[in-house]
Design an enzyme around this catalytic site. Sequence first.
Site, PDB file in Angstrom:
ATOM      1  CB  CYS A  77      -0.890  -0.330   0.861  1.00 27.63           C
ATOM      2  SG  CYS A  77      -2.659  -1.757   0.843  1.00 27.63           S
ATOM      3  NE  ARG A  79       4.390   1.924  -1.123  1.00 27.86           N
ATOM      4  CZ  ARG A  79       6.017   1.538  -0.337  1.00 27.86           C
ATOM      5  NH1 ARG A  79       6.778   2.617  -0.439  1.00 27.86           N
ATOM      6  NH2 ARG A  79       5.993   1.262   1.059  1.00 27.86           N
ATOM      7  CD1 TRP A 117      -0.831  -5.741  -4.094  1.00 33.57           C
ATOM      8  CD2 TRP A 117      -0.572  -6.594  -1.845  1.00 33.57           C
ATOM      9  NE1 TRP A 117      -0.345  -6.773  -3.733  1.00 33.57           N
ATOM     10  CE2 TRP A 117      -0.109  -7.565  -2.755  1.00 33.57           C
ATOM     11  CE3 TRP A 117      -0.731  -6.770  -0.290  1.00 33.57           C
ATOM     12  CZ2 TRP A 117       0.323  -9.220  -2.258  1.00 33.57           C
ATOM     13  CZ3 TRP A 117      -0.478  -8.548  -0.309  1.00 33.57           C
ATOM     14  CH2 TRP A 117       0.314  -9.143  -0.912  1.00 33.57           C
ATOM     15  CG  ASN A 132       1.521   0.542   3.606  1.00 34.16           C
ATOM     16  OD1 ASN A 132       1.161  -0.912   3.822  1.00 34.16           O
ATOM     17  ND2 ASN A 132       3.130   0.728   3.909  1.00 34.16           N
ATOM     18  N   GLY A 133      -0.225  -1.725   6.049  1.00 36.32           N
ATOM     19  CA  GLY A 133      -0.003  -2.636   6.683  1.00 36.32           C
ATOM     20  C   GLY A 133      -0.931  -3.474   7.784  1.00 36.32           C
ATOM     21  CD  GLU A 145      16.219 -12.487 -10.241  1.00 36.08           C
ATOM     22  OE1 GLU A 145      15.526 -12.967  -9.741  1.00 36.08           O
ATOM     23  OE2 GLU A 145      15.893 -11.661 -10.812  1.00 36.08           O
ATOM     24  CE  LYS A 148      13.193 -10.491 -12.273  1.00 32.38           C
ATOM     25  NZ  LYS A 148      14.010 -10.156 -10.852  1.00 32.38           N
ATOM     26  CD  GLU A 208       9.150 -10.849 -10.494  1.00 31.83           C
ATOM     27  OE1 GLU A 208       8.990 -10.293  -8.915  1.00 31.83           O
ATOM     28  OE2 GLU A 208      10.397 -10.844 -10.130  1.00 31.83           O
ATOM     29  CG  HIS A 222      19.009 -37.163  -9.460  1.00 31.99           C
ATOM     30  ND1 HIS A 222      19.098 -38.387  -9.306  1.00 31.99           N
ATOM     31  CD2 HIS A 222      20.088 -36.293  -9.613  1.00 31.99           C
ATOM     32  CE1 HIS A 222      20.757 -37.813  -9.582  1.00 31.99           C
ATOM     33  NE2 HIS A 222      21.283 -36.865  -9.900  1.00 31.99           N
ATOM     34  CE  LYS A 226      11.296  -2.982  -7.082  1.00 36.01           C
ATOM     35  NZ  LYS A 226      11.516  -3.375  -8.260  1.00 36.01           N
TER      36      LYS A 226
HETATM   37  C1  F6R Z   1      11.509 -10.167  -7.894  1.00 38.60           C
HETATM   38  C2  F6R Z   1      11.664  -8.538  -6.522  1.00 38.60           C
HETATM   39  C3  F6R Z   1      11.156  -9.250  -5.417  1.00 38.60           C
HETATM   40  C4  F6R Z   1      12.514  -8.412  -4.739  1.00 38.60           C
HETATM   41  C5  F6R Z   1      11.953  -9.223  -3.015  1.00 38.60           C
HETATM   42  C6  F6R Z   1      12.848  -8.191  -1.669  1.00 38.60           C
HETATM   43  O1  F6R Z   1      11.592  -9.622  -8.863  1.00 38.60           O
HETATM   44  O2  F6R Z   1      11.620  -8.168  -7.057  1.00 38.60           O
HETATM   45  O3  F6R Z   1      11.363 -10.865  -5.359  1.00 38.60           O
HETATM   46  O4  F6R Z   1      13.553  -8.990  -4.529  1.00 38.60           O
HETATM   47  O5  F6R Z   1      10.605  -8.525  -3.115  1.00 38.60           O
HETATM   48  O6  F6R Z   1      12.419  -7.201  -1.809  1.00 38.60           O
HETATM   49  P1  F6R Z   1      14.330  -6.126  -1.597  1.00 38.60           P
HETATM   50  O7  F6R Z   1      14.877  -6.503  -2.273  1.00 38.60           O
HETATM   51  O8  F6R Z   1      13.624  -4.295  -1.862  1.00 38.60           O
HETATM   52  O9  F6R Z   1      13.794  -7.065   0.251  1.00 38.60           O
END
Ligand code: F6R
Length: 605
Positions: free
Chosen positions: A2, A27, A74, A100-101, A482, A486, A489, A505, A600
Site C-alpha cells: 500500500c 509498489r 494492496w 499501510n500494514g 533468478e 523473472k 512473475e 533425479h 514492489k
Molecule cells: C522480484 C523482486 C522481489 C524482491 C523481494 C525482496 O523481481 O523484486 O523478489 O527482490 O520482494 O525485496 P527487497 O529487495 O526490496 O528486499
Amino acid sequence: MCGIVGVTGSDNAVKILLDGLQKLEYRGYDSAGIYVNDQSGEDYLVKEKGRIADLKREIGPDVHGSTGIGHTRWATHGVVSVDNAHPQVSKDNRFYLVHNGVIDNFQELKSDYLSDVPFTSQTDTEVVVQLIDKLAVEENLNAHDAFVKALTLLKGSSYGFLLMDREDPDTLYVAKNKSPLLVGVGDGFNVVCSDALAMLRETHDFLELMDGEVVTIKPDSIKIEDKDGNLVERDTFHVDMNADETDKGTYPFYMLKEIDEQPNVMRKLAQVYLSETGEPVISDKLLSSMKQADRIYIVGAGTSYHAGLVGKRLFENLTQTPTEVHISSEFAYEQPILSKKPFFIFLSQSGETADSREVLVNVNAAGYESLTITNVQNSTLSREATYTLLLHAGPEIAVASTKAYTAQIAIEAILAKALGESDNQIVAQRFDIRQQLGLVATGIQAIVDAKSEIEQLAKDDFLNTSNAFYIGRSLDWSVSLEAALKLKEISYVQAEGFASGELKHGTIALIEEGTPVIGIITQAKTAGLTRSNLQETMARGAKIITIVSENLAKNGDNIVLPEVDELMTPLLSVVPTQLLAYYTSLHKGLDVDKPRNLAKSVTVE
Ligand code: F6R
C-alpha cells in the site's frame, strides 16, 4: 505494498495526491482513493478499484481541497472492492484514515469496543477509524488524543497511518510502526508519503519518522512526539534526486529502461566504490568488523536472496570466509545454529522488506553486527543495521527487480575484493575489480544493444508455452533461479530454475514436446555436463536455448556473452533472461511493470 500520500496547505491538493499516488503505483495495488477538504465545509471522498487512471475518471471537476489524504491499497483483509478501498471513514463521517500494514488484533478490537458499530468494509483499517471515532465521542477526546489512545490498543502490528478529522480539517495526524512513512517539508505546506519519490515534485527535504512517534502536521508546522508524549526535534534530510529520474521517458515500460540502465549502474558503482587506482574504498570499520567474523550470513528475499547466492561464491572465493545464504522469512522463524562470530549482510533493494527486517530485529537483539546493502537511503533496514552500502542504482520502479540485482552482486564483488585483499588473500589480490566492472559494463551494453534477437526468441518460443525451465550448475544455477523468477512473475509462465544435475533425479519428467529449456553455461568446470543435460532434455522433446560465455561457446549457441571473469558471469548471463521475461510479458499484452498480485515493497510478513 500500500502507498500513502497526504498534503496540507496547498490549493492543488487533488493534483498533488493523484501525482503522488501515480508515483507509488510501482509498489503494487488493486484499488485507490482520496479524501480532500477545502476548509469551508466542502469535502470529497472518491475511491475506485483498479488503476489510478480509473480513480481519476471518477474524480469530477468539482472535487477540490487544500488538505487531503490518498492511498493505493494492496488487499490484505477483504476482497478488492470500493468499500474496502481507503480512505476508510468513521460512521459519523468525521474521521478519514489511510493505512499501510496489518493490525493483528482487529477482530478483538471489533468485538471488545465496537460491537454496536455498523461496518461497511471487511478491513482492519475501518476497525481503527471507528475506534478513534468511538474514543473521541464517548471519552470526549480531541482527534490527537483519540488517535494516541487507539494506537495503544493495537497489538503486534506493523502500520503506517494518516488520519484526518473533519472538525479540524487542515491537520494531518501520522503514526508508524515498522512501516515506511516520511513527512516532506514545504514552504507554507507540508506533505506525507510512503516513499520520497512520491513527493519529489513538491519538496526535496524530508523528515524521517521513528516507530511509535505521533506527528501532527499543519500547513506551517510539524509537531513530532515520542511515545511518551515528549516533543522531538529532528533535522530534515535532503533527497538529492531529480524528479525526472522517476519518469520513464520514451520507454514503454520502466522495466526496459531499468534493464538498459545497468551498464551505467556498473560504471557508477566503480566511480563510488573504487579509488582512482582501482582499489575498493570501503570503510576500515566495516572491514575490521567483517574480518573478525568466522562466518558470513547473507539474508534476503526473492531476487535479493538470489543475489545473495552469487555473493556466497564471491565471498568464499575471494575471502575464504564460509558464507551461508538464507531466505529471510525462513531464517526469522527457523534460525540456523550460528557460528561463534557471525556477520550478517542484508540484501534489500527497498530496505523495507518486513521478512528481512524481522531477522534484523533479532540480530540486533542478539548484539551482532550487520551490513545492509540497499538502494534506498534512510530505509528501515539501512537505519537499523550497523553499516550500509548503497546500491546507487537510481529508483527502481518496475516491480520486477533488474538493475538492483546486478548492483547487489557488483557491490558484493567489491566488498569481497576489499575484504580478501585486506586479509592478503592471493585470489583477491589478483582479482582486478576495476577491469572486471568495466568489462561487465561493456558486456551488458552489447547484450542490450542486441535485444531484438532476444525479442524474437520470446516471440518464437515463449508466447504459447505454459512451462519453461532454466538449468545450470553452480553460479549458473543461481542465475537460473533468478531467471525463472523473472519469467514467472511478469509473464505468468510456470518457470523453474533447476540444478542441471538434478534433472534426471526427478524433474526431467516435466519435459514435454516443445517445452523451452534454457541452459546457462558460463563455468568451464561444468559446461560439458550442462550441455549433456540439455541433450537429455532435447531427446525428450524439449526446445533447447543456450546462453553461453564466449570462451565456452559452440556453433549453434543462441546467446553468446562477452567474456568476463567466471565469478562475474552472473552479471551478464542474467541480462538476456531479464529481456526474455520482458518481451514475453510485453507480447502477451501484460502490464510488464505491475504484474498481478505483486507489490514492489513487501512491508508485511
Ligand atoms: C522480484 C523482486 C522481489 C524482491 C523481494 C525482496 O523481481 O523484486 O523478489 O527482490 O520482494 O525485496 P527487497 O529487495 O526490496 O528486499
